[in-house]
Scaffold this active site. Sequence first.
Site, PDB file in Angstrom:
ATOM      1  CD  GLU A 138      -0.215  -1.371   2.891  1.00 28.16           C
ATOM      2  OE1 GLU A 138      -0.068  -1.539   4.033  1.00 28.16           O
ATOM      3  OE2 GLU A 138       0.086  -2.352   2.373  1.00 28.16           O
TER       4      GLU A 138
ATOM      5  CG  ASP B 257      24.584  20.138 -29.573  1.00 24.19           C
ATOM      6  OD1 ASP B 257      24.974  19.741 -28.312  1.00 24.19           O
ATOM      7  OD2 ASP B 257      23.964  21.255 -29.592  1.00 24.19           O
TER       8      ASP B 257
ATOM      9  CG  ASP C  85      21.460  24.022 -28.023  1.00 24.11           C
ATOM     10  OD1 ASP C  85      21.637  23.743 -29.376  1.00 24.11           O
ATOM     11  OD2 ASP C  85      22.561  24.960 -28.007  1.00 24.11           O
TER      12      ASP C  85
ATOM     13  CG  ASP D   5      19.639  19.664 -31.821  1.00 17.75           C
ATOM     14  OD1 ASP D   5      20.305  18.724 -32.563  1.00 17.75           O
ATOM     15  OD2 ASP D   5      20.052  20.703 -31.209  1.00 17.75           O
TER      16      ASP D   5
ATOM     17  CG  ASN E 204       4.714 -11.854   6.189  1.00 16.13           C
ATOM     18  OD1 ASN E 204       5.691 -12.383   6.538  1.00 16.13           O
ATOM     19  ND2 ASN E 204       4.710 -10.423   5.883  1.00 16.13           N
TER      20      ASN E 204
ATOM     21  CG  ASN F   4       0.908  -4.228   6.644  1.00 14.53           C
ATOM     22  OD1 ASN F   4       1.871  -4.625   5.808  1.00 14.53           O
ATOM     23  ND2 ASN F   4      -0.072  -3.108   5.924  1.00 14.53           N
TER      24      ASN F   4
ATOM     25  CG  ASP G 281       2.904  -0.429   5.208  1.00 16.16           C
ATOM     26  OD1 ASP G 281       3.903  -1.111   4.775  1.00 16.16           O
ATOM     27  OD2 ASP G 281       1.840  -0.494   5.085  1.00 16.16           O
TER      28      ASP G 281
END
Length: 870
Positions: free
Chosen positions: A305, A347, A612, A616, A680, A705, A709
Amino acid sequence: MNVKTTTAAAPAGRSAATQEAFRPNAQLLQALDTSLKGLGEEAIAERLDRDGANRVSHEKPPHWALQLLRAFNNPFIIVLLVLAFVQLFTEDDLTGPIIIGVMVGISVLLSFTQEFRSSQASEKLKAMVRNTATATRRAEDGHSERIEVPVEELVAGDIVHLGAGDMVPADLRLLTAKDLFISQAILTGESLPVEKIAAAGEGDTGNPLDLPTVCFMGTNVVSGTATAVVVATGERTYLGSLARSLSGQRVQTSFDRGVKSVSWLLLRFMAVMVPIVFVINGLDKHDWLNAAMFALSVAVGLTPEMLPLIVTANLGKGALAMSRRKVVVKRLNAIQNFGAMDVLCTDKTGTLTLDKIVLERHLDLDGEESDEALEFGYLNSRFQTGLKNLMDKAVLSHRDLEPIAERYHIVDEIPFDFQRRRMSVVVSGNDGQHLLVCKGAVEEMLLICSHARIGGNVIELTDERRREIRAMTRELNEDGLRVLVVAIAQHGAHNRPYSVADESGLTAVGCLAFLDPPKDSAATAIKALNHHGVAVKVITGDNEAVTRKICAEVGLDVEHSALGRDIEPLDDAALDAMVARTTVFAKMSPLQKARVVKSLQRQGHTVGFLGDGINDAPALREADVGISVDTATDIAKESADIILLEKNLMVLEEGVIEGRITFGNIMKYIKMTASSNFGNVFSVLVASAFLQFLPMLPLQILVQNLLYDLSQLAIPFDRMDEEYLRKPRKWDAGDIGRFMVWIGPVSSIFDITTFFLMWHVFGANSPGHQSLFQSGWFIEGLLSQTLVVHMIRTRRIPFVQSIAAAPVLALTAAIMVVGMYLPFSLLGAKIGLVPLPGVYFGYLAVTLLSYCVLTQLMKMLYIRRFGRWL
């Protein structure tokens, strides 16, 4: 609006641009209540208030309230809410729903806060890169002047001026135009530019994009100049009507696909395993409601999650870190492509060189110093109205020849384009005669010259003389000088406009030789990029000899080079073979640059392109990550994903490293979560099959949990090992699945030993002692999961060869302390946990140490077998 793919647009309705396409200029200006002198401040303010800013729908952050609601739109949050409602209506005790509510609140608040902060930071970074337009506006004293105006501040009736390299800032009706060619690829997908004219009259308005007198917002000027009036802005433009349907629709990158594939892998895993857990517990305990609650809790424990939060946090932190290195990220997901890049195409000018071109020599056609060549070159650079490049600026700053220029006035010009590779101005002196002065690349100029001025005499330009001129200019090129030829033609006075057809039969008068020396840092930067697995290829429109000279000086392999004309006839297979062995590509057209990029992608490379210029733009759009600079042309900046505030390869190398750190930290979380969840499942299945009671209550699973987390939240601040940063990194869903199967079951081994310990040593072997059993597994499971953060974050030996960043150490340690204290607390009692005897913690220490040792051994086997870790 930066759209990576083009969309063929269907004809739209009668927009303002369509209606005004053929109206005479005077009537048009009157209808718009404007004039060629431009608008004043009062009129501009009034129209901005009436029409709004000149911007179209684009991917912008939604209102904070919508972002908050979107934080709930998560399958894992929905599972939690379902579980809370079930408990609310089936149990008298509100402890469960309250704890779940806290979990949801923390998750939603963290996700919302991170997304909001990241989106705000991203918008601030984008604001650092702004496009402007040249407009004529009236000052308070009534005088008009051309000024640079932010595109967002343009209004209907503004008089704007276009030149090569400009983005068209709104829907415009042309008032005057000179050799104006517009690329409409963003609207039509057609790569070839179309010519636009300013003639009014009657015409076909069937398809707006075919209108010759109208330029549409978002298109760009390939060559030529024009003056136009704004007829529509923002949402009322043709692009605006398209943008409302296109906004938010972007082709998925490898990053998007990677995150999505991992999410669905874990969701499918949950969808298969949770029903099995439910059935086993229901059949074994004969309490189907409790089994359902337990299965839902297991589902929550199996789902990542925090994945959206961790991904967003990593990308946001990476973007901010890169901004401190003078790299602006326009699209957060481009960070991953930046780190995955293994070929950089760039370039030459400004990246390998100092970008400070100086006029080194001005020569006649015999190679002797010539003021005449300089004077004509000065007139060409001085009187052109289009985009002045660095060489024009070098000519104008070399010597003050303004007294000579004052004898002339501009009559006409033939703007530069990348096919002709030259530009001309036509000036008139006191005698009233017209003088055409043309300046351009050697080969292209020699093709249009029929005579040459040698020693004050005009002679026919024979093939032998052309070879001599080429030999002289090649010697200059080999010394690192870029050479332009200057030629002239006399014409009688007339009123017709000049065109490309007039660039013929010219008399060559001399050469201008420019020097742009290599940067001291270029060689170091290329070595650093190579050290980190990024090959550098140079793709330029410049001369081959000059390019090879500069590339050799900065340490690039110039054994193999190719010209644009060499790759033009090749099919894809032959081109792929050439590109694989070639480092230097010279005299390349815009479309040829894009072909090289696509060839590299076909060969499995992640390609970055640094450019640039207007030439290009096609390659920038094709590349996996388009990189430009803040001083680039509008179309280049609009096409790029990343903008450098400093045109320096060292800055780029730092950005690559930051991209890999960002990607590496995301992979840490994914592999930690995937392997822990897989382990698990085995533990839950074993416990469910052999125990008379639930191995852990649903609330206990949820709290465990939540704590796990929280221990992951510091991962975005972690460091990466040096060896990880040396190679480009890409998504590999197969590797994630393999990692999960190899590493996940290790934790199950020690879960099962803990079951044995609690059952036989501590006597927790009946429903009456289930709280003791559950408490023992709660602590062992939480601590082993938290320790795995340190085991998986590095391929080295944790705590010895590689130590996590301070935030990771602090947060994981805090969670482990909280987890051990919880069974002794009032909250622990509320969720069914009981205090454990002191001897348990001795067994726990042995278990955790054994777990770390076995995990390290499995890590070594995995690396030896598959050659990778994260």
